[in-house]
Motif scaffolding. Structure first.
Motif, short mmCIF file in Angstrom:
data_model
loop_
_atom_site.label_atom_id
_atom_site.label_comp_id
_atom_site.label_asym_id
_atom_site.label_seq_id
_atom_site.Cartn_x
_atom_site.Cartn_y
_atom_site.Cartn_z
N ARG A 11 -4.33 -7.80 24.23
CA ARG A 11 -4.85 -6.72 23.74
C ARG A 11 -3.82 -5.74 23.12
O ARG A 11 -3.08 -5.68 23.69
N VAL A 12 -4.36 -4.96 22.21
CA VAL A 12 -3.18 -3.74 21.76
C VAL A 12 -3.89 -2.55 21.72
O VAL A 12 -4.98 -2.39 21.61
N SER A 13 -3.09 -1.42 21.90
CA SER A 13 -3.53 0.19 21.99
C SER A 13 -3.72 0.10 20.74
O SER A 13 -2.91 0.04 19.59
N ILE A 14 -4.90 1.15 20.26
CA ILE A 14 -5.08 1.28 18.82
C ILE A 14 -5.37 2.85 19.03
O ILE A 14 -5.38 3.54 17.89
N TYR A 15 -5.58 3.59 20.20
CA TYR A 15 -5.99 5.03 20.30
C TYR A 15 -5.33 5.34 21.63
O TYR A 15 -5.66 4.68 22.47
N LYS A 19 -10.53 12.29 25.72
CA LYS A 19 -11.88 11.57 26.19
C LYS A 19 -13.02 11.58 25.11
O LYS A 19 -13.66 10.63 24.64
N HIS A 20 -13.15 12.86 24.59
CA HIS A 20 -14.34 13.07 23.57
C HIS A 20 -14.27 12.11 22.25
O HIS A 20 -14.85 11.43 21.82
N GLU A 21 -12.91 12.26 21.83
CA GLU A 21 -12.58 11.56 20.61
C GLU A 21 -12.42 10.27 20.67
O GLU A 21 -12.87 9.25 20.01
N GLU A 38 -11.41 0.35 27.43
CA GLU A 38 -11.02 1.34 27.84
C GLU A 38 -10.07 1.60 28.95
O GLU A 38 -10.30 0.91 29.98
N ASP A 39 -8.96 2.42 28.86
CA ASP A 39 -8.07 2.49 30.16
C ASP A 39 -7.96 3.79 30.41
O ASP A 39 -7.31 4.38 29.41
N LYS A 60 -7.14 5.80 26.88
CA LYS A 60 -6.32 4.90 25.96
C LYS A 60 -7.44 3.93 25.45
O LYS A 60 -8.03 3.27 26.36
N LEU A 61 -7.56 3.49 24.24
CA LEU A 61 -8.26 2.31 23.77
C LEU A 61 -7.70 1.09 23.32
O LEU A 61 -6.60 1.31 22.68
N ASN A 62 -7.90 0.00 23.90
CA ASN A 62 -7.26 -1.26 23.38
C ASN A 62 -8.46 -2.00 22.63
O ASN A 62 -9.45 -2.07 23.06
#
Length: 85
Positions: A11-15, A19-21, A38-39, A60-62
């Motif tokens: 898994r890689v971080s994309i964002y 929290k809202h965004e 979601e992290d 953080k989204l992966n």
């Protein structure tokens, strides 16, 4: 090494941000059949002197490594205003 650890390494971080965004981006990516992980571990850090809070709503989204380029393009298009949500 367990399967979950192997899977997580792919898994890689994309964002990383609010929290809202992140919720908007997660829904958008999932609408393109991209699984999002979601992290929320960035929310706060406990230390011996109390709780040090960073961005209270930080997320953080992966995504899976093989979906990174597609997900990045979708987020770039979203940031450019190509999607009306």
């Amino acid at each position: 090494m367990s399967n979950s650890m192997i899977e997580q390494k792919k898994r890689v971080s994309i964002y990383s941000g609010g929290k809202h965004e992140s919720l908007i981006l997660k829904i958008l990516l999932e609408s393109f059949s991209i699984q999002v992980f979601e992290d929320t571990s960035m929310m706060s850090v406990f230390n011996p002197w109390g709780v040090s809070v960073g961005d209270f709503n930080a997320t953080k989204l992966n995504v899976k490594e093989e979906n990174y380029l597609k997900a990045k393009k979708i987020i770039d298009d979203y940031n450019a205003g190509l999607y009306k949500l």
